[in-house]
Design a protein around this motif. Structure first.
Motif, PDB file in Angstrom:
ATOM      1  N   ALA A 139       0.833  -1.212   0.000  1.00  0.00           N
ATOM      2  CA  ALA A 139       0.000   0.000   0.000  1.00  0.00           C
ATOM      3  C   ALA A 139       0.867   1.262   0.000  1.00  0.00           C
ATOM      4  O   ALA A 139       0.604   2.207  -0.766  1.00  0.00           O
ATOM      5  CB  ALA A 139      -0.938  -0.003   1.206  1.00  0.00           C
ATOM      6  N   ALA A 140       1.895   1.277   0.835  1.00  0.00           N
ATOM      7  CA  ALA A 140       2.763   2.461   0.926  1.00  0.00           C
ATOM      8  C   ALA A 140       3.517   2.697  -0.388  1.00  0.00           C
ATOM      9  O   ALA A 140       3.596   3.837  -0.867  1.00  0.00           O
ATOM     10  CB  ALA A 140       3.747   2.294   2.083  1.00  0.00           C
ATOM     11  N   THR A 141       4.039   1.629  -0.973  1.00  0.00           N
ATOM     12  CA  THR A 141       4.780   1.768  -2.228  1.00  0.00           C
ATOM     13  C   THR A 141       3.846   2.204  -3.347  1.00  0.00           C
ATOM     14  O   THR A 141       4.195   3.060  -4.174  1.00  0.00           O
ATOM     15  CB  THR A 141       5.484   0.443  -2.603  1.00  0.00           C
ATOM     16  N   TYR A 142       2.646   1.644  -3.382  1.00  0.00           N
ATOM     17  CA  TYR A 142       1.657   2.041  -4.388  1.00  0.00           C
ATOM     18  C   TYR A 142       1.338   3.528  -4.260  1.00  0.00           C
ATOM     19  O   TYR A 142       1.301   4.268  -5.259  1.00  0.00           O
ATOM     20  CB  TYR A 142       0.384   1.197  -4.235  1.00  0.00           C
ATOM     21  N   TYR A 143       1.121   3.970  -3.033  1.00  0.00           N
ATOM     22  CA  TYR A 143       0.814   5.389  -2.795  1.00  0.00           C
ATOM     23  C   TYR A 143       1.949   6.284  -3.288  1.00  0.00           C
ATOM     24  O   TYR A 143       1.714   7.303  -3.953  1.00  0.00           O
ATOM     25  CB  TYR A 143       0.551   5.628  -1.305  1.00  0.00           C
ATOM     26  N   VAL A 144       3.180   5.920  -2.967  1.00  0.00           N
ATOM     27  CA  VAL A 144       4.336   6.710  -3.407  1.00  0.00           C
ATOM     28  C   VAL A 144       4.392   6.767  -4.931  1.00  0.00           C
ATOM     29  O   VAL A 144       4.602   7.837  -5.521  1.00  0.00           O
ATOM     30  CB  VAL A 144       5.653   6.121  -2.833  1.00  0.00           C
ATOM     31  N   LEU A 145       4.181   5.633  -5.587  1.00  0.00           N
ATOM     32  CA  LEU A 145       4.271   5.587  -7.049  1.00  0.00           C
ATOM     33  C   LEU A 145       3.186   6.410  -7.730  1.00  0.00           C
ATOM     34  O   LEU A 145       3.461   7.097  -8.720  1.00  0.00           O
ATOM     35  CB  LEU A 145       4.210   4.137  -7.534  1.00  0.00           C
ATOM     36  N   ILE A 146       1.947   6.350  -7.212  1.00  0.00           N
ATOM     37  CA  ILE A 146       0.883   7.115  -7.870  1.00  0.00           C
ATOM     38  C   ILE A 146       0.909   8.595  -7.502  1.00  0.00           C
ATOM     39  O   ILE A 146       0.392   9.425  -8.244  1.00  0.00           O
ATOM     40  CB  ILE A 146      -0.521   6.526  -7.581  1.00  0.00           C
ATOM     41  N   THR A 147       1.545   8.922  -6.391  1.00  0.00           N
ATOM     42  CA  THR A 147       1.576  10.315  -5.935  1.00  0.00           C
ATOM     43  C   THR A 147       2.768  11.087  -6.493  1.00  0.00           C
ATOM     44  O   THR A 147       2.631  12.240  -6.895  1.00  0.00           O
ATOM     45  CB  THR A 147       1.597  10.376  -4.387  1.00  0.00           C
ATOM     46  N   TRP A 148       3.937  10.469  -6.525  1.00  0.00           N
ATOM     47  CA  TRP A 148       5.152  11.202  -6.866  1.00  0.00           C
ATOM     48  C   TRP A 148       5.881  10.731  -8.127  1.00  0.00           C
ATOM     49  O   TRP A 148       6.982  11.188  -8.404  1.00  0.00           O
ATOM     50  CB  TRP A 148       6.131  11.189  -5.690  1.00  0.00           C
ATOM     51  N   THR A 149       5.313   9.780  -8.850  1.00  0.00           N
ATOM     52  CA  THR A 149       5.965   9.340 -10.090  1.00  0.00           C
ATOM     53  C   THR A 149       4.926   9.257 -11.210  1.00  0.00           C
ATOM     54  O   THR A 149       3.724   9.354 -10.972  1.00  0.00           O
ATOM     55  CB  THR A 149       6.629   7.948  -9.949  1.00  0.00           C
ATOM     56  N   ASN A 150       5.418   9.060 -12.418  1.00  0.00           N
ATOM     57  CA  ASN A 150       4.522   8.858 -13.556  1.00  0.00           C
ATOM     58  C   ASN A 150       4.491   7.377 -13.962  1.00  0.00           C
ATOM     59  O   ASN A 150       4.323   7.044 -15.128  1.00  0.00           O
ATOM     60  CB  ASN A 150       4.943   9.732 -14.739  1.00  0.00           C
ATOM     61  N   SER A 151       4.653   6.498 -12.995  1.00  0.00           N
ATOM     62  CA  SER A 151       4.659   5.052 -13.248  1.00  0.00           C
ATOM     63  C   SER A 151       3.388   4.632 -13.974  1.00  0.00           C
ATOM     64  O   SER A 151       2.284   5.038 -13.608  1.00  0.00           O
ATOM     65  CB  SER A 151       4.785   4.276 -11.929  1.00  0.00           C
ATOM     66  N   THR A 152       3.555   3.815 -14.994  1.00  0.00           N
ATOM     67  CA  THR A 152       2.403   3.298 -15.741  1.00  0.00           C
ATOM     68  C   THR A 152       1.946   1.939 -15.216  1.00  0.00           C
ATOM     69  O   THR A 152       0.941   1.409 -15.667  1.00  0.00           O
ATOM     70  CB  THR A 152       2.756   3.165 -17.239  1.00  0.00           C
ATOM     71  N   VAL A 153       2.708   1.390 -14.288  1.00  0.00           N
ATOM     72  CA  VAL A 153       2.376   0.070 -13.716  1.00  0.00           C
ATOM     73  C   VAL A 153       2.504   0.089 -12.191  1.00  0.00           C
ATOM     74  O   VAL A 153       3.182  -0.752 -11.607  1.00  0.00           O
ATOM     75  CB  VAL A 153       3.270  -1.035 -14.331  1.00  0.00           C
ATOM     76  N   PRO A 154       1.854   1.029 -11.525  1.00  0.00           N
ATOM     77  CA  PRO A 154       2.074   1.161 -10.075  1.00  0.00           C
ATOM     78  C   PRO A 154       1.619  -0.039  -9.255  1.00  0.00           C
ATOM     79  O   PRO A 154       2.246  -0.372  -8.254  1.00  0.00           O
ATOM     80  CB  PRO A 154       1.270   2.420  -9.707  1.00  0.00           C
ATOM     81  N   MET A 155       0.556  -0.710  -9.678  1.00  0.00           N
ATOM     82  CA  MET A 155       0.050  -1.842  -8.896  1.00  0.00           C
ATOM     83  C   MET A 155       1.039  -3.008  -8.903  1.00  0.00           C
ATOM     84  O   MET A 155       1.399  -3.538  -7.854  1.00  0.00           O
ATOM     85  CB  MET A 155      -1.312  -2.303  -9.445  1.00  0.00           C
ATOM     86  N   LEU A 156       1.503  -3.392 -10.090  1.00  0.00           N
ATOM     87  CA  LEU A 156       2.450  -4.506 -10.186  1.00  0.00           C
ATOM     88  C   LEU A 156       3.823  -4.125  -9.649  1.00  0.00           C
ATOM     89  O   LEU A 156       4.491  -4.932  -8.990  1.00  0.00           O
ATOM     90  CB  LEU A 156       2.569  -4.984 -11.637  1.00  0.00           C
TER      91      LEU A 156
END
Length: 196
Positions: free
Chosen positions: A104-121
């Motif tokens: 959950a924490a890593t997902y939040y960081v990825l969707i909040t502060w990066t433009n990751s196209t695959v945040p869930m995986l």
């Protein structure tokens, strides 16, 4: 030549990854030396392909390899290497809770502060890798199960992200993880017979 120029780092880290998994399969403490070098190079490789979670995870791997070496070398406070054991039952619930919180924490960081196209995986493999590396450092045989899942998901993810050599490496990792489990199980039986 353009192919090598484009993929040299992918190829180099793939070769180091093969050495690493071979050493892990043999339960050799030398895996931690390779475990410092390879992820240090992976930091840039993953970042340059937009895998920010994996890039951050490579930073963790680099530091955790130092811990892994120390744990294997002096894990019981003695001058003997840590033995292969089963993960204690009391560790399962905290491990699952930690995994879910890390995901959950890593997902939040990825969707909040990066433009990751695959945040869930990306966050899933990172969270489970935290658990897998901890279990490897403690020399729990169950670490292989965590890596089977991580490696299978990463293989698919790296194909999607255009990192073909790393994708192939992780596909191979799945096979080696299965073989590694049986190898470690045999080593564990041999060690328990030697103690008797």
């Amino acid at each position: 030549m353009d192919f090598l120029t484009t993929h040299w780092l992918d190829i180099l880290t793939t070769v180091l990854g093969l050495v690493y998994i071979w050493l892990e399969y043999r339960a050799s403490i030398a895996l931690w030396i390779v475990g410092i070098i390879m992820p240090a190079l992976d930091i840039y490789l993953y970042y340059s392909h937009g895998l920010y979670g994996d890039s951050a995870m490579a930073c963790y791997y680099t530091a955790a390899a130092v811990y892994g070496y120390i744990a294997w070398k002096w894990g019981k406070g003695e001058k003997t290497e840590l033995p292969i054991t089963h993960m204690p039952l009391g560790k399962y619930l905290p491990t699952v809770c930690f995994f879910l919180m890390a995901w959950a924490a890593t997902y939040y960081v990825l969707i909040t502060w990066t433009n990751s196209t695959v945040p869930m995986l990306d966050s899933f493999t990172n969270a489970l890798s935290f658990v897998g590396l901890w279990a490897l450092a403690r020399k729990y045989i169950e670490q292989w199960f965590f890596w089977m899942v991580v490696d299978a998901v990463c293989c698919v993810l790296y194909v999607q992200k255009g990192i073909p050599f790393k994708a192939g490496l992780y596909g191979l990792y799945v096979v080696i993880a299965v073989a590694g489990y049986f190898k470690w199980r045999e080593m564990m039986k041999t060690m328990s017979h030697e103690k008797v």
